[in-house]
Write a protein that holds these residues in place. Structure first.
Motif, PDB file in Angstrom:
ATOM      1  N   LEU A 246       0.862  -1.191   0.000  1.00 37.15           N
ATOM      2  CA  LEU A 246       0.000   0.000   0.000  1.00 37.15           C
ATOM      3  C   LEU A 246       0.886   1.224   0.000  1.00 37.15           C
ATOM      4  CD1 LEU A 246      -2.886  -0.294   2.621  1.00 37.15           C
ATOM      5  CD2 LEU A 246      -3.051   0.740   0.364  1.00 37.15           C
ATOM      6  N   GLU A 247       0.444   2.267  -0.672  1.00 37.58           N
ATOM      7  CA  GLU A 247       1.158   3.533  -0.605  1.00 37.58           C
ATOM      8  C   GLU A 247       0.176   4.664  -0.865  1.00 37.58           C
ATOM      9  OE1 GLU A 247       4.257   2.489  -3.387  1.00 37.58           O
ATOM     10  OE2 GLU A 247       3.155   3.321  -5.068  1.00 37.58           O
ATOM     11  N   GLU A 248       0.665   5.878  -0.905  1.00 38.26           N
ATOM     12  CA  GLU A 248      -0.217   7.003  -1.221  1.00 38.26           C
ATOM     13  C   GLU A 248       0.104   7.482  -2.625  1.00 38.26           C
ATOM     14  OE1 GLU A 248       0.514  10.320   1.345  1.00 38.26           O
ATOM     15  OE2 GLU A 248       2.660   9.956   1.436  1.00 38.26           O
ATOM     16  N   ASP A 249      -0.955   7.837  -3.354  1.00 36.92           N
ATOM     17  CA  ASP A 249      -0.771   8.343  -4.711  1.00 36.92           C
ATOM     18  C   ASP A 249      -0.114   9.720  -4.639  1.00 36.92           C
ATOM     19  OD1 ASP A 249      -0.972   8.216  -7.436  1.00 36.92           O
ATOM     20  OD2 ASP A 249      -3.152   8.048  -7.505  1.00 36.92           O
ATOM     21  N   PRO A 250       0.819  10.011  -5.540  1.00 40.38           N
ATOM     22  CA  PRO A 250       1.342  11.378  -5.612  1.00 40.38           C
ATOM     23  C   PRO A 250       0.327  12.296  -6.299  1.00 40.38           C
ATOM     24  CG  PRO A 250       2.718   9.805  -6.827  1.00 40.38           C
ATOM     25  CD  PRO A 250       1.441   9.116  -6.494  1.00 40.38           C
ATOM     26  N   GLY A 251       0.621  13.576  -6.359  1.00 41.01           N
ATOM     27  CA  GLY A 251      -0.221  14.499  -7.119  1.00 41.01           C
ATOM     28  C   GLY A 251      -0.050  14.264  -8.608  1.00 41.01           C
ATOM     29  N   LYS A 252      -0.874  14.947  -9.387  1.00 40.01           N
ATOM     30  CA  LYS A 252      -0.815  14.742 -10.837  1.00 40.01           C
ATOM     31  C   LYS A 252      -0.180  15.954 -11.510  1.00 40.01           C
ATOM     32  CE  LYS A 252      -3.858  13.723 -14.768  1.00 40.01           C
ATOM     33  NZ  LYS A 252      -2.852  12.932 -15.463  1.00 40.01           N
ATOM     34  N   LEU A 253       0.887  15.690 -12.254  1.00 44.58           N
ATOM     35  CA  LEU A 253       1.556  16.766 -12.998  1.00 44.58           C
ATOM     36  C   LEU A 253       1.071  16.717 -14.435  1.00 44.58           C
ATOM     37  CD1 LEU A 253       5.297  16.433 -11.902  1.00 44.58           C
ATOM     38  CD2 LEU A 253       3.495  17.862 -10.922  1.00 44.58           C
ATOM     39  N   THR A 254       0.735  17.881 -14.978  1.00 44.68           N
ATOM     40  CA  THR A 254       0.391  17.926 -16.392  1.00 44.68           C
ATOM     41  C   THR A 254       1.389  18.858 -17.067  1.00 44.68           C
ATOM     42  OG1 THR A 254      -1.908  17.652 -15.772  1.00 44.68           O
ATOM     43  CG2 THR A 254      -1.489  18.333 -18.031  1.00 44.68           C
ATOM     44  N   HIS A 255       2.097  18.302 -18.039  1.00 46.95           N
ATOM     45  CA  HIS A 255       3.119  19.102 -18.716  1.00 46.95           C
ATOM     46  C   HIS A 255       2.481  19.789 -19.904  1.00 46.95           C
ATOM     47  CE1 HIS A 255       6.002  17.040 -16.171  1.00 46.95           C
ATOM     48  NE2 HIS A 255       5.392  15.918 -16.502  1.00 46.95           N
ATOM     49  N   GLU A 256       2.493  21.117 -19.878  1.00 52.90           N
ATOM     50  CA  GLU A 256       1.948  21.872 -20.995  1.00 52.90           C
ATOM     51  C   GLU A 256       3.104  22.521 -21.740  1.00 52.90           C
ATOM     52  OE1 GLU A 256      -1.005  24.337 -19.167  1.00 52.90           O
ATOM     53  OE2 GLU A 256      -2.350  22.618 -18.854  1.00 52.90           O
ATOM     54  N   ALA A 257       2.797  23.207 -22.808  1.00 53.99           N
ATOM     55  CA  ALA A 257       3.852  23.694 -23.699  1.00 53.99           C
ATOM     56  C   ALA A 257       4.999  24.380 -22.937  1.00 53.99           C
ATOM     57  CB  ALA A 257       3.256  24.631 -24.737  1.00 53.99           C
ATOM     58  N   PHE A 258       4.683  25.392 -22.131  1.00 57.81           N
ATOM     59  CA  PHE A 258       5.761  26.116 -21.458  1.00 57.81           C
ATOM     60  C   PHE A 258       5.650  26.018 -19.942  1.00 57.81           C
ATOM     61  CE2 PHE A 258       5.087  28.129 -25.573  1.00 57.81           C
ATOM     62  CZ  PHE A 258       6.364  27.965 -26.114  1.00 57.81           C
ATOM     63  N   ASP A 259       4.827  25.086 -19.486  1.00 55.95           N
ATOM     64  CA  ASP A 259       4.472  25.099 -18.081  1.00 55.95           C
ATOM     65  C   ASP A 259       4.186  23.686 -17.600  1.00 55.95           C
ATOM     66  OD1 ASP A 259       4.332  27.002 -16.183  1.00 55.95           O
ATOM     67  OD2 ASP A 259       2.515  27.954 -16.984  1.00 55.95           O
ATOM     68  N   THR A 260       4.351  23.470 -16.308  1.00 58.84           N
ATOM     69  CA  THR A 260       3.860  22.232 -15.717  1.00 58.84           C
ATOM     70  C   THR A 260       2.891  22.627 -14.626  1.00 58.84           C
ATOM     71  OG1 THR A 260       5.850  20.971 -16.196  1.00 58.84           O
ATOM     72  CG2 THR A 260       4.496  20.195 -14.381  1.00 58.84           C
ATOM     73  N   VAL A 261       1.670  22.071 -14.678  1.00 59.87           N
ATOM     74  CA  VAL A 261       0.693  22.406 -13.643  1.00 59.87           C
ATOM     75  C   VAL A 261       0.481  21.202 -12.735  1.00 59.87           C
ATOM     76  CG1 VAL A 261      -0.473  24.240 -14.904  1.00 59.87           C
ATOM     77  CG2 VAL A 261      -1.202  21.861 -15.197  1.00 59.87           C
ATOM     78  N   ILE A 262       0.175  21.484 -11.471  1.00 56.43           N
ATOM     79  CA  ILE A 262       0.081  20.429 -10.466  1.00 56.43           C
ATOM     80  C   ILE A 262      -1.329  20.395  -9.898  1.00 56.43           C
ATOM     81  CG2 ILE A 262       1.040  19.544  -8.302  1.00 56.43           C
ATOM     82  CD1 ILE A 262       3.472  21.309  -8.769  1.00 56.43           C
ATOM     83  N   ASP A 263      -1.877  19.185  -9.766  1.00 52.56           N
ATOM     84  CA  ASP A 263      -3.160  19.000  -9.092  1.00 52.56           C
ATOM     85  C   ASP A 263      -2.936  18.025  -7.939  1.00 52.56           C
ATOM     86  OD1 ASP A 263      -5.699  18.578  -8.245  1.00 52.56           O
ATOM     87  OD2 ASP A 263      -6.419  17.614 -10.092  1.00 52.56           O
ATOM     88  N   PHE A 264      -3.124  18.527  -6.711  1.00 49.39           N
ATOM     89  CA  PHE A 264      -2.906  17.673  -5.545  1.00 49.39           C
ATOM     90  C   PHE A 264      -4.153  16.906  -5.115  1.00 49.39           C
ATOM     91  CE2 PHE A 264       0.866  20.475  -4.425  1.00 49.39           C
ATOM     92  CZ  PHE A 264       1.789  19.487  -4.744  1.00 49.39           C
ATOM     93  N   ASN A 265      -5.242  16.976  -5.905  1.00 47.76           N
ATOM     94  CA  ASN A 265      -6.436  16.194  -5.525  1.00 47.76           C
ATOM     95  C   ASN A 265      -6.100  14.722  -5.349  1.00 47.76           C
ATOM     96  OD1 ASN A 265      -7.993  18.426  -5.563  1.00 47.76           O
ATOM     97  ND2 ASN A 265      -9.130  17.922  -7.447  1.00 47.76           N
ATOM     98  N   ARG A 266      -5.278  14.205  -6.254  1.00 49.39           N
ATOM     99  CA  ARG A 266      -4.958  12.782  -6.239  1.00 49.39           C
ATOM    100  C   ARG A 266      -3.968  12.427  -5.132  1.00 49.39           C
ATOM    101  NH1 ARG A 266      -2.458  10.394 -11.682  1.00 49.39           N
ATOM    102  NH2 ARG A 266      -0.651  10.378 -10.312  1.00 49.39           N
ATOM    103  N   ALA A 267      -3.242  13.432  -4.640  1.00 48.13           N
ATOM    104  CA  ALA A 267      -2.202  13.151  -3.641  1.00 48.13           C
ATOM    105  C   ALA A 267      -2.823  12.554  -2.391  1.00 48.13           C
ATOM    106  CB  ALA A 267      -1.454  14.436  -3.287  1.00 48.13           C
ATOM    107  N   GLY A 268      -2.269  11.449  -1.935  1.00 51.77           N
ATOM    108  CA  GLY A 268      -2.750  10.829  -0.705  1.00 51.77           C
ATOM    109  C   GLY A 268      -3.846   9.798  -0.901  1.00 51.77           C
TER     110      GLY A 268
END
Ligand code: ADP
Ligand code: MG
Length: 488
Positions: A130-152
Motif C-alpha cells: 500500500l502507498e499514497e498516490d502522488p499528485g498529478k503533474l500535467t506538462h503543458e507547452a511552457f508550463d507544468t501544472v500540479i493538481d494535488f487532488n490525487r495526492a494521498g
C-alpha cells in the motif's frame, strides 16, 4: 542468437474509499483541481497522518482475491524523493514489510478462435503493498501544472514476478487482474481515470537460459493497448541492440502514445537512492487473523471459477460463459434472473445475445442507456420472457419481437403479450383448417416433402404463420401438417 522476452508488471490501483490514506480529505475523480486537499495532504509543518483502516482492509481483500498471504504485520516507510508531485518530498509506502506476500493470478490465453477456449496458466505475484498516490503533474507547452487532488489517495501496488513472455500474456494478465479487482469491489479500474496504471519491465535472454537479462522499465502506460504496444516496441528495440552487439542500459523509459515509441526518461534509480526509513509518525499495523478470515468470507467467487461452474453445473457453452463471466454486472444480472425462473440456457442466451445486441444498438443510436445497470430491463423481464415461452404462451419467434419491445419500453413481457394480442394460438381446429388450405394451395411443396425433402414443409408453414400473424403454435403446426400429408 535468438532471444526470449521476460516481462514483469507493476500495477497501481487506486482503492475505492471515501477518504484518503492518511487523512479525512475526500477523493472523487474529476473535481476542480486542488480542491480535495488539506494540511496533511499538502504536508504542512506540524501535521500528522491518521491511518485509513478501511483502505488497509480493502487492500487485504485485494490480496486474498489474488491468493496472497496476508502479513501478520505491515509497516510504513518514507520513500524520499524531490519532485513537484510530492508535497512532503517523500511518499509513504511499504518497503520491506508489505501487506500482501506472494499470490497468483489465473489467466486465459487467446484460443484459436474467439469461440474456442484458450489455454489457462498462472502468473505469480511477488507482493502487494500500500502507498499514497502522488499528485498529478500535467506538462503543458511552457508550463507544468500540479493538481494535488490525487495526492494521498490509497494506492495498492501489485508487483508480479518476471513471469510473462510476451505482450499477449501481459494483456491476458491485465484483463484477468482487472476482472478480479472489479469483482472484489476494490476499484472500477478505469484506466482513463487513472484508477489503474501499469509499468512494464522488459528484458531479453538467450532462449533456453535461466538468468535474467538487464531490464528497462516503461512508464506512462495508461491503457491496455498501450501496454501491448510498448512491450512489443521494447522487445524489438532490445533485440536490435543485442543483434548489433550492443548492451542494454538499465533505465526508465517513457512511452509516447502519439509517436508509438519510447524514449529514455532517466537511468534507473536504485532502492538506496530513496533512503527508505520507517515513518516515525505511524505505528506498524498488526493484522488480526480472525478479521482476515471475515474479509475473506465476504469475497465473491473468482470470475474464472464462476465460468467453470457455469460450464460444468449449468452446462452453458464457452461462447456464452466467456461473455457473462468476465463482466460482474452481466453475471449478477444472469443470476438474479435465475432466481426468478430457473432456465439457465434460455436466460443466458437472452443476456449474452439479445440484451447485448440491443445495448449496442442503443449505444450506436446515441441513447443514454447503454449499459446493463441503467437500461430499462430487469432480470425479472428476461426471466418472465423465458417462462412464457417455455409454457407455450408465445413462440420463440414472437419472443424476439417482445424482447425488443420490452427493452425499449420497460413493460413486462406478459403485459406486452396481453395488450398486443400476441398470445400463441393453440387452437388446433383453426390451425388444422389453415393447414388444409396451405396443402391444397401448394401441391409442389407437398410432393417434394413426400419425396424426402423435409425443408419443403416450410413453404406450407409460411401461409399459416402469415394468417395467424406468427401466433400459431409451431410444434402443433408441424405435427398437424405432417399428419395431414401422411393421411392424404
Ligand atoms: P524495483 O526495485 O526496481 O522496483 P523489483 O525487483 O521490485 O525492482 O521489480 C520490479 C518489477 O520488475 C517486477 O515486476 C519484476 O518482476 C520485474 N523485473 C525484475 N527484474 C526483471 C528482469 N530482468 N526482466 C523483466 N522484468 C523484471
Ligand atoms: Mg518498483
Amino acid at each position: 542468437m535468438s532471444y526470449e522476452a521476460v516481462i514483469g508488471l507493476e500495477v497501481h490501483v487506486q482503492i475505492k474509499t471515501r477518504t484518503k490514506m492518511f487523512t479525512a480529505a475526500p477523493y472523487v475523480y474529476g473535481a476542480e483541481p486542488n480542491t480535495l486537499t488539506d494540511p496533511v495532504v499538502l504536508g504542512l509543518p506540524g501535521t500528522l497522518p491518521v491511518l485509513n483502516h478501511l483502505a488497509i482492509e480493502k487492500c487485504a481483500q485485494l490480496g486474498l482475491m489474488l491468493q496472497c498471504a496476508i502479513a501478520e504485520q505491515c509497516k510504513w516507510d518514507r520513500k524520499n524523493y524531490f519532485y513537484p508531485d510530492s508535497p512532503k518530498n517523500y511518499q509513504l509506502t511499504q518497503n520491506d514489510q508489505p501487506l500482501c506476500i506472494g499470490g497468483k493470478v489465473e489467466i486465459e490465453l487467446p484460443g484459436p478462435s474467439r469461440n474456442i477456449e484458450g489455454e489457462h496458466r498462472w502468473v505469480q505475484l511477488n507482493r502487494i503493498h500500500l502507498e499514497e498516490d502522488p499528485g498529478k503533474l500535467t506538462h503543458e507547452a511552457f508550463d507544468t501544472v500540479i493538481d494535488f487532488n490525487r495526492a494521498g489517495v490509497p494506492l495498492a501496488e501489485i508487483v508480479t514476478e518476471p513471469d510473462m513472455q510476451n505482450s499477449t500474456e501481459a494483456v491476458a494478465f491485465l484483463n484477468a487482474l482487472r476482472n478480479l479487482i472489479i469483482y472484489a469491489g476494490i476499484s472500477d479500474c478505469d484506466m482513463e481515470k487513472g484508477q489503474m496504471r501499469c509499468d512494464a519491465n522488459v528484458s531479453l535472454r538467450p532462449v533456453g537460459t535461466n538468468s535474467l537479462g538487464t531490464r528497462t522499465e516503461m512508464k506512462n502506460l495508461n491503457s491496455i493497448s498501450n501496454v501491448k504496444a510498448a512491450i512489443e516496441y521494447e522487445i524489438a528495440r532490445q533485440t536490435q541492440i543485442l543483434d548489433e552487439g550492443g548492451v542494454i542500459v538499465q533505465e526508465t523509459r517513457r512511452w509516447d502514445v502519439d509517436s508509438s515509441s519510447s524514449s529514455s526518461l532517466r537511468s534507473k534509480e536504485e532502492a538506496h537512492d530513496y533512503r527508505y526509513f520507517p515513518d516515525p509518525d505511524l505505528m506498524p499495523v498488526q493484522m488480526d487473523p480472525k478479521r482476515i478470515e471475515q474479509l475473506d468470507a465476504q469475497l465473491p467467487e473468482r470470475p474464472l471459477d464462476k465460468q467453470r461452474r457455469y460450464q460444468g453445473d449449468l452446462d452453458l457453452p464457452y461462447t456464452i460463459t466467456s461473455v457473462l463471466c468476465p463482466n460482474l454486472q452481466l453475471s449478477e444480472f444472469f443470476e438474479a434472473a435465475l432466481e426468478v425462473y430457473a432456465a439457465p440456457k434460455a436466460i443466458a442466451n437472452y443476456i449474452a445475445n439479445d440484451l447485448l445486441r440491443e445495448l449496442a444498438d442503443a449505444s450506436a443510436r446515441g441513447a443514454s442507456s447503454h449499459c446493463v445497470s441503467d437500461c430499462k430491463l430487469t432480470p425479472a423481464h428476461i426471466a418472465t420472457l423465458a417462462k412464457i415461452i417455455d409454457t407455450g404462451v408465445i413462440s420463440k419467434q414472437i419472443g424476439k419481437e417482445v424482447f425488443t419491445e420490452m427493452f425499449n419500453t420497460g413493460i413486462m413481457p406478459d403485459v406486452i403479450v396481453k395488450t398486443k394480442g400476441l398470445k400463441q394460438s393453440n387452437d388446433s381446429e383453426e390451425i388444422e383448417s389453415l393447414c388444409r388450405e396451405a396443402i391444397a394451395g401448394n401441391e409442389k411443396a407437398v410432393s417434394e416433402y413426400r419425396a424426402g425433402n423435409l425443408k419443403a414443409l416450410n413453404a406450407l408453414k409460411g401461409p399459416v404463420m402469415k394468417a395467424t400473424k406468427g401466433k400459431a403454435n409451431p410444434a402443433m403446426l408441424d405435427d398437424l401438417l405432417k399428419q395431414l400429408i401422411d393421411k392424404a
